[in-house]
Design a protein around this motif. Structure first.
Motif, PDB file in Angstrom:
ATOM      1  N   ARG A   1     -22.049   1.889 -33.642  1.00 27.29           N
ATOM      2  CA  ARG A   1     -22.964   2.957 -33.231  1.00 27.29           C
ATOM      3  C   ARG A   1     -22.956   3.115 -31.710  1.00 27.29           C
ATOM      4  NH1 ARG A   1     -28.748   2.321 -35.933  1.00 27.29           N
ATOM      5  NH2 ARG A   1     -29.051   4.128 -34.580  1.00 27.29           N
TER       6      ARG A   1
ATOM      7  N   SER B   1     -19.667   6.822 -40.688  1.00 25.37           N
ATOM      8  CA  SER B   1     -20.666   5.757 -40.563  1.00 25.37           C
ATOM      9  C   SER B   1     -20.082   4.667 -39.673  1.00 25.37           C
ATOM     10  CB  SER B   1     -21.022   5.191 -41.936  1.00 25.37           C
ATOM     11  OG  SER B   1     -21.948   4.138 -41.814  1.00 25.37           O
ATOM     12  N   SER B   2     -20.760   4.377 -38.586  1.00 24.59           N
ATOM     13  CA  SER B   2     -20.241   3.430 -37.599  1.00 24.59           C
ATOM     14  C   SER B   2     -21.012   2.119 -37.652  1.00 24.59           C
ATOM     15  CB  SER B   2     -20.344   4.035 -36.197  1.00 24.59           C
ATOM     16  OG  SER B   2     -20.064   3.065 -35.214  1.00 24.59           O
TER      17      SER B   2
ATOM     18  N   GLU C   1     -16.120   4.051 -29.791  1.00 24.49           N
ATOM     19  CA  GLU C   1     -16.775   3.721 -31.056  1.00 24.49           C
ATOM     20  C   GLU C   1     -15.739   3.513 -32.156  1.00 24.49           C
ATOM     21  OE1 GLU C   1     -20.723   5.400 -32.604  1.00 24.49           O
ATOM     22  OE2 GLU C   1     -19.214   6.585 -33.691  1.00 24.49           O
TER      23      GLU C   1
ATOM     24  N   ASP D   1     -24.617   6.025 -29.862  1.00 23.85           N
ATOM     25  CA  ASP D   1     -26.059   5.996 -29.630  1.00 23.85           C
ATOM     26  C   ASP D   1     -26.395   5.547 -28.215  1.00 23.85           C
ATOM     27  OD1 ASP D   1     -26.753   6.967 -32.081  1.00 23.85           O
ATOM     28  OD2 ASP D   1     -27.065   5.020 -33.004  1.00 23.85           O
TER      29      ASP D   1
END
Length: 631
Positions: A372, A368-369, A345, A375
């Protein structure tokens, strides 16, 4: 000699017969001939799709091998094509020169079971096998004038021998009309491939092409089928997590031109798309600075089996005459390890991974990616609980070196944090315990008058400043924590095959012992999951959990209603059988939680002047002592 002319009536009959014959022929064409032609066309189209997807390798008689007949074994499918070996510290497999696809991959660090000699987990399967699963890449021409590589193109090795970290491999294919295509594969130490597609234009004019990537999966794979876990297509598109299970993919809208069923999503830069299993995943990750088109798709092969596809297509690329163009795409294919996933990531987001403790702590809460990629692990609705619980579990595991011990230490931490609430709850229970003689008198006085008894009990609670609902608050707070821990134990790869002590060698599996053979002392096997009697095949830890629940119940004030009391008395037994087939790590957590709860409750109730007598309460439960009088 004059010939007889047909009469006007005969002419009308002839015209009517011709019209009727024409109508019959037209209706026959519409309702019988055309549908048959369409069926043949669809069958040919499906056969073409299946031939492309499965490779349609020529057999001895020139017919598609492994297509019309029975699926091939893995060994047979591998043996019918030339291959380039993949060998890394964590992966083994091969790339097929037929189609230039990655279609064999094994995870060297993971076994299918704990049995001695168990095989490595097989992630990707070659075409022609029953559940082929592979990644293929290519170019689509805009005008269709020039030939481009297809899934059945025979590539040639240009450089490299074995694909390994630091040792890329390049394949080449010349279309004979001035376009030379190259495909370079590179792989890192873990699970990330970089596939660079290059096209060299020798045609004398500009050429426009679309680069694409496809993950294809033949047949519906076996899944857990449990609501707390997503298995199927997954991706992050336009900053949102998109999940489609295999049933959703089959029910997608029809695509034009008999292309199957699908859903097209135009995605902003920073996304990815793929397929996820419980512990493993494949994903296509285009360049994170470039928008792309994502496609979830399902087609039907010639055997009537679904072919699930996750596709990415970049915007059209124009290659000038005499120039060349390269487009890289990343392919993740491996285990969903949080350390590897999180590292990727950061890589996709173009950020440096923090190394200091405070950097990691700050990043945990504020990172804050755009990609993501973490996930990819199914954190669920309670992600704000499952993520920190997982982090804490890994922290304690790194400290103590045993995942079962880490679960128990985590339980102690939960009990410590919730102790202020527990104290208020148990003080309230102590007061209720002291009021039991008065409540018994009210029950005897009002008999069947439930309304009158409830009114007097409320007055009694008000007079003694007792809140009967106060004891529910810690339980309500523990429910999301319990569910989140269950979710973590269920999905976390790090808990798979993690041992505890003694007979518990896999905390993600149920307790292997069984009361039906006296925990291995009797010489017969226990029922399997397919048997009705499997629910009664509970092990030592579920029984310990049930016993601790029952002891805990002995500390609580008995309900005034005899029916409620009987129901509460059955709860430990019900939970013992219900959780008996759950992951042993969860049962160990529940048991440890019960023991700590008993210790806390006993100490607090004694401090409030309540005479807690386990033996007396147990004798009362079995009717060996009268229930009147204080407990």
């Amino acid at each position: 000699m004059q010939q007889n002319q047909p009469s006007p009536e005969e002419q009308r009959n002839l015209i009517l017969a011709a019209v009727l014959s024409f109508l019959v022929l037209m209706l026959w064409q519409i309702f019988f001939v055309n549908p048959d032609i369409e069926r043949q066309r669809q069958a040919q189209e499906q056969a073409r799709i299946a031939a492309e997807e499965q490779g349609a390798l020529p057999g001895a008689a020139g017919t598609p091998g492994g297509l019309a007949g029975q699926p091939l074994s893995r060994e047979a499918a591998l043996g019918r094509t030339q291959r380039i070996e993949i060998e890394t510290p964590r992966l083994s497999g091969s790339i097929s020169l037929y189609g230039g696809r990655v279609d064999e991959l094994l995870l060297k660090d993971y076994r299918v079971s704990l049995d001695p000699g168990a095989k490595d987990v097989e992630l990707l399967w070659p075409t022609g096998t029953e559940q082929a699963y592979y990644a293929v890449f290519g170019w689509s021409p805009v005008d269709g004038v020039f030939a481009t590589p297809t899934p059945s193109t025979e590539w040639v090795r240009e450089s490299g021998e074995t694909l390994a970290p630091g040792s890329p491999v390049t394949l080449v294919w010349d279309n004979g009309d001035g376009l030379v295509f190259r495909r370079t594969f590179a792989v890192d130490e873990d699970y990330l491939f970089t596939v660079t597609q290059n096209v060299e234009n020798r045609t004398g004019g500009p050429v426009t092409l679309f680069p694409y990537g496809i993950l294809a999966r033949h047949g519906t794979p076996r899944t857990e089928g449990f609501f707390v876990l997503h298995e199927g297509a997954v991706g992050v598109l336009n900053g949102s997590l998109e999940e489609r299970d295999y049933g959703d993919l089959v029910d997608l809208p029809l695509l034009p031109q008999n292309q199957g069923r699908g859903e097209v999503i135009e995605s902003a830069p920073g996304g990815w798309i793929g397929f996820t299993d419980k512990y493993w995943m494949t994903a296509l990750i285009p360049g994170q600075g470039e928008a792309f088109t994502a496609l979830f798709k399902t087609q039907i092969d010639s055997r009537g089996e679904p072919i699930y596809r996750a596709e990415t297509a970049l915007a059209a690329k124009t290659v000038a005459a005499g120039a060349s163009l390269s487009v890289p795409t990343r392919l993740f294919a491996g285990a969903k390890e949080i350390s590897a996933i999180r590292g990727y990531e950061y890589q996709f987001d173009g950020l440096e991974r923090p190394t200091s403790f405070f950097g990691k702590l700050s990043d945990f809460f504020f990172h804050s990616s755009t990609s993501r990629f973490t996930d990819a692990i199914d954190w669920g609705w309670f992600f704000f609980l499952t993520k920190p619980i997982f982090e804490l579990l890994l922290f304690f595991y790194n400290v103590f070196g045993n995942m079962g011990v880490a679960i128990i230490v985590l339980t102690i931490m939960f009990k410590t944090v919730l102790f202020p609430l527990a104290y208020k709850s148990y003080v309230s229970m102590s007061k209720l315990k002291k009021l039991q003689p008065e409540m018994k008198k009210l029950q005897e006085r009002y008999g069947d008058d439930k309304m009158g008894m409830q009114k007097e009990m409320m007055e009694l609670y008000k007079k003694e400043r007792v809140n009967p609902a106060a004891g529910c608050l810690p339980i309500l707070l523990q429910i999301p924590i319990f569910f989140s821990l269950y979710k973590v134990i269920f999905i976390a790869l790090e808990i798979r095959h993690a041992p505890f002590f003694g007979w518990i060698q896999d905390l993600s599996a149920p307790d292997p012992t069984s009361i039906l053979n006296l925990f291995g002392l009797l010489p017969w096997d226990t029922p399997g999951p397919q048997s009705f009697f499997f629910i009664f095949s509970i092990g030592i830890w579920p029984i310990l959990m049930g016993i601790t629940m029952w002891f805990q119940q002995m500390l609580n004030p008995a309900p005034a209603d005899p029916v409620q009391e009987k129901i509460f008395n059955l709860l430990p037994l019900i939970f013992m059988f219900m959780l008996g087939t759950f992951a042993s790590g969860l049962v160990i957590y529940w048991t440890a939680n019960n023991v700590l709860t008993i210790a806390q409750q006993y100490a607090i109730m004694r401090s409030q002047g309540v005479d807690v007598n386990f033996v007396q309460n147990i004798r009362r439960q079995f009717g060996l002592e009268p229930k009147e009088g204080p407990s």
